[in-house]
Design a protein around this motif. Sequence first.
Motif, short mmCIF file in Angstrom:
data_model
loop_
_atom_site.label_atom_id
_atom_site.label_comp_id
_atom_site.label_asym_id
_atom_site.label_seq_id
_atom_site.Cartn_x
_atom_site.Cartn_y
_atom_site.Cartn_z
N TYR A 132 0.84 -1.20 0.00
CA TYR A 132 0.00 0.00 0.00
C TYR A 132 0.87 1.25 0.00
CZ TYR A 132 -3.65 -3.29 1.26
OH TYR A 132 -4.52 -4.35 1.27
N SER A 133 0.51 2.21 -0.82
CA SER A 133 1.22 3.49 -0.88
C SER A 133 0.43 4.54 -0.11
CB SER A 133 1.38 3.93 -2.33
OG SER A 133 1.81 5.29 -2.39
N ASP A 134 1.15 5.45 0.55
CA ASP A 134 0.48 6.55 1.24
C ASP A 134 -0.08 7.59 0.27
OD1 ASP A 134 2.93 7.59 0.52
OD2 ASP A 134 3.62 7.97 2.57
N MET A 135 0.13 7.37 -1.03
CA MET A 135 -0.48 8.21 -2.06
C MET A 135 -1.85 7.66 -2.50
SD MET A 135 1.48 10.82 -3.00
CE MET A 135 3.16 11.40 -3.30
N GLU A 136 -2.31 6.57 -1.85
CA GLU A 136 -3.55 5.91 -2.27
C GLU A 136 -4.57 5.92 -1.12
OE1 GLU A 136 -1.82 2.49 -5.22
OE2 GLU A 136 -1.50 2.17 -3.07
N PRO A 137 -5.20 7.06 -0.85
CA PRO A 137 -6.10 7.14 0.31
C PRO A 137 -7.27 6.18 0.25
CG PRO A 137 -6.28 9.10 -1.08
CD PRO A 137 -5.08 8.35 -1.55
N ASP A 138 -7.80 5.91 -0.93
CA ASP A 138 -8.93 4.99 -1.03
C ASP A 138 -8.54 3.59 -0.56
OD1 ASP A 138 -10.60 6.95 -1.96
OD2 ASP A 138 -10.39 6.40 -4.08
N ARG A 139 -7.37 3.14 -0.95
CA ARG A 139 -6.92 1.82 -0.53
C ARG A 139 -6.56 1.81 0.95
NH1 ARG A 139 -2.19 -0.53 -3.22
NH2 ARG A 139 -3.07 -2.54 -2.60
N VAL A 140 -5.94 2.87 1.43
CA VAL A 140 -5.52 2.93 2.82
C VAL A 140 -6.73 2.93 3.76
CG1 VAL A 140 -4.35 4.35 4.55
CG2 VAL A 140 -3.35 4.09 2.28
N GLN A 141 -7.81 3.57 3.35
CA GLN A 141 -9.02 3.66 4.17
C GLN A 141 -10.08 2.65 3.72
OE1 GLN A 141 -8.16 5.32 7.17
NE2 GLN A 141 -10.30 5.90 7.01
N HIS A 246 -3.27 18.27 3.03
CA HIS A 246 -3.80 17.74 4.28
C HIS A 246 -4.97 16.82 3.96
CE1 HIS A 246 -7.20 20.63 4.00
NE2 HIS A 246 -6.27 21.43 3.45
N GLY A 247 -5.61 16.30 5.00
CA GLY A 247 -6.73 15.39 4.78
C GLY A 247 -6.29 14.15 4.02
N ARG A 248 -7.03 13.81 2.98
CA ARG A 248 -6.71 12.62 2.19
C ARG A 248 -5.37 12.76 1.47
NH1 ARG A 248 -10.71 9.10 0.87
NH2 ARG A 248 -10.10 8.99 -1.32
N ASP A 249 -4.89 13.99 1.33
CA ASP A 249 -3.56 14.22 0.75
C ASP A 249 -2.51 14.45 1.83
OD1 ASP A 249 -4.48 14.04 -1.91
OD2 ASP A 249 -5.19 16.12 -1.83
N GLY A 250 -2.86 14.11 3.07
CA GLY A 250 -1.93 14.28 4.19
C GLY A 250 -1.70 12.99 4.96
N LEU A 251 -1.61 11.88 4.23
CA LEU A 251 -1.30 10.58 4.84
C LEU A 251 0.17 10.27 4.60
CD1 LEU A 251 -4.39 8.50 3.59
CD2 LEU A 251 -4.25 10.09 5.53
N TYR A 252 0.88 9.85 5.66
CA TYR A 252 2.32 9.62 5.56
C TYR A 252 2.70 8.29 6.21
CZ TYR A 252 2.33 14.65 4.65
OH TYR A 252 2.10 15.90 4.13
N PHE A 253 3.12 7.33 5.40
CA PHE A 253 3.66 6.09 5.95
C PHE A 253 5.09 6.32 6.41
CE2 PHE A 253 0.72 3.24 3.21
CZ PHE A 253 -0.26 3.30 4.18
N ALA A 254 5.45 5.67 7.52
CA ALA A 254 6.82 5.76 8.04
C ALA A 254 7.43 4.37 8.04
CB ALA A 254 6.82 6.35 9.45
N GLY A 255 7.72 3.88 6.85
CA GLY A 255 8.38 2.59 6.69
C GLY A 255 9.66 2.76 5.91
N LYS A 256 10.79 2.56 6.56
CA LYS A 256 12.07 2.73 5.86
C LYS A 256 12.47 1.45 5.17
CE LYS A 256 16.67 3.22 5.24
NZ LYS A 256 17.50 2.19 4.56
N ASP A 257 12.31 0.32 5.88
CA ASP A 257 12.79 -0.98 5.41
C ASP A 257 11.74 -2.02 5.77
OD1 ASP A 257 14.55 -2.74 4.24
OD2 ASP A 257 16.26 -2.20 5.51
N GLU A 258 12.01 -3.30 5.48
CA GLU A 258 11.08 -4.38 5.78
C GLU A 258 11.80 -5.54 6.45
OE1 GLU A 258 7.38 -4.57 2.68
OE2 GLU A 258 9.26 -5.48 2.01
N HIS A 259 11.03 -6.34 7.21
CA HIS A 259 11.58 -7.55 7.83
C HIS A 259 10.50 -8.62 7.91
CE1 HIS A 259 9.76 -5.24 11.15
NE2 HIS A 259 9.47 -6.42 11.67
N ARG A 260 10.94 -9.85 7.95
CA ARG A 260 10.04 -10.94 8.31
C ARG A 260 10.04 -11.07 9.83
NH1 ARG A 260 8.18 -14.09 4.14
NH2 ARG A 260 9.30 -13.78 2.17
#
Length: 346
Positions: A132-141, A246-260
């Motif tokens: 999921y991208s933080d540029m996709e408010p419909d998918r995030v919500q 802001h609002g639907r254009d103000g969603l910010y994911f804070a994921g730098k890397d990934e792990h199992r």
Amino acid sequence: MTSAKTSIFITGATGYIGGTILKRLLQHGNAASFDISVLVRSADKAEKFKALGVKAVIGTYSDEDVLFESARKADIVFQNVEIANVVPIKAILRGLKRRFQETGTRPVVIHTSGTAAVNDSANGMYDSNTVYSDMEPDRVQSDEFVLPHRFVNAELLKADQEGYIRSHIIYPSTVWGLATGPLVDAGLQNPHSIQIPAWIRISIARGKAFKIGEGRNIWPDTHIEDLADLYMLVFNRVLSDPAASHGRDGLYFAGKDEHRLIDVYSAIAKSLYELGKVDSPEPTRLEDDEAIKYFGNALFVTSAHGGNSRVRSDRSFAIGWKPTRGTAEMLNSIKPECEVIVRETA
């Protein structure tokens, strides 16, 4: 803004994330222009905050009138607690709505959510290719997500759409690293994250490290100071341009890397075994009755800790976020954190 100073109200200032945000605000180049207040439970803590130049309001997150009044006085609210509970956020929003009615200026909320908001229910048994991208408010919500984070976020987005606040929602992932600074030194701030340290403590309590399912699920990760950088980027944008996206254009994911997750469980098991706190260097599966015992809710463990939460922090990177520490550093930090927690529990 509505006054010579920018009025800032922070919830969760004694917590891991909220305290780190406050530390950064106190270190900010414009700190002299901030009028900061925090919500605390005791007069003793209130006095310690006052010694740092921070106003303290005594109350709890169930005190809706206190939340209402504190929000009513604020230009900017950093909301960092009860992120899965709509009751406190509704009280804060009522206060902000009143402020808008009194001043004609839309106050700002910078809200802490979490990437668990886009989690599946893998129960640790499989990974996922869904990102999921933080540029996709419909998918995030999307309505497909059942964790209550989404409902709290929906209240903020609704208030933003109604025009009486400007909302910015930050979604931390697995946050790691020991918090440091004057609040920790003063005994005001919890220096530990709520994720890996909790798993360490549970492993010590059960005498063996655990895993949820087979730990095949994937999560993002971010160091606490890298996360704080993102909060300050968003905050600085608000200061320079209150009408910034802001609002639907103000969603910010804070994921730098990934792990199992199995890599984290295994690192905890190995570290605690070497420290003599568990009887095996291998994690064993957490059963449902144990999930209820240690987490209070087996479903939460299955759908949150056991799920896949894969994100792209596209919007965060677009505004200049540059995290520097990744999964390798996180895994290397686990044994030192185990050592700290073993000393604390002793």
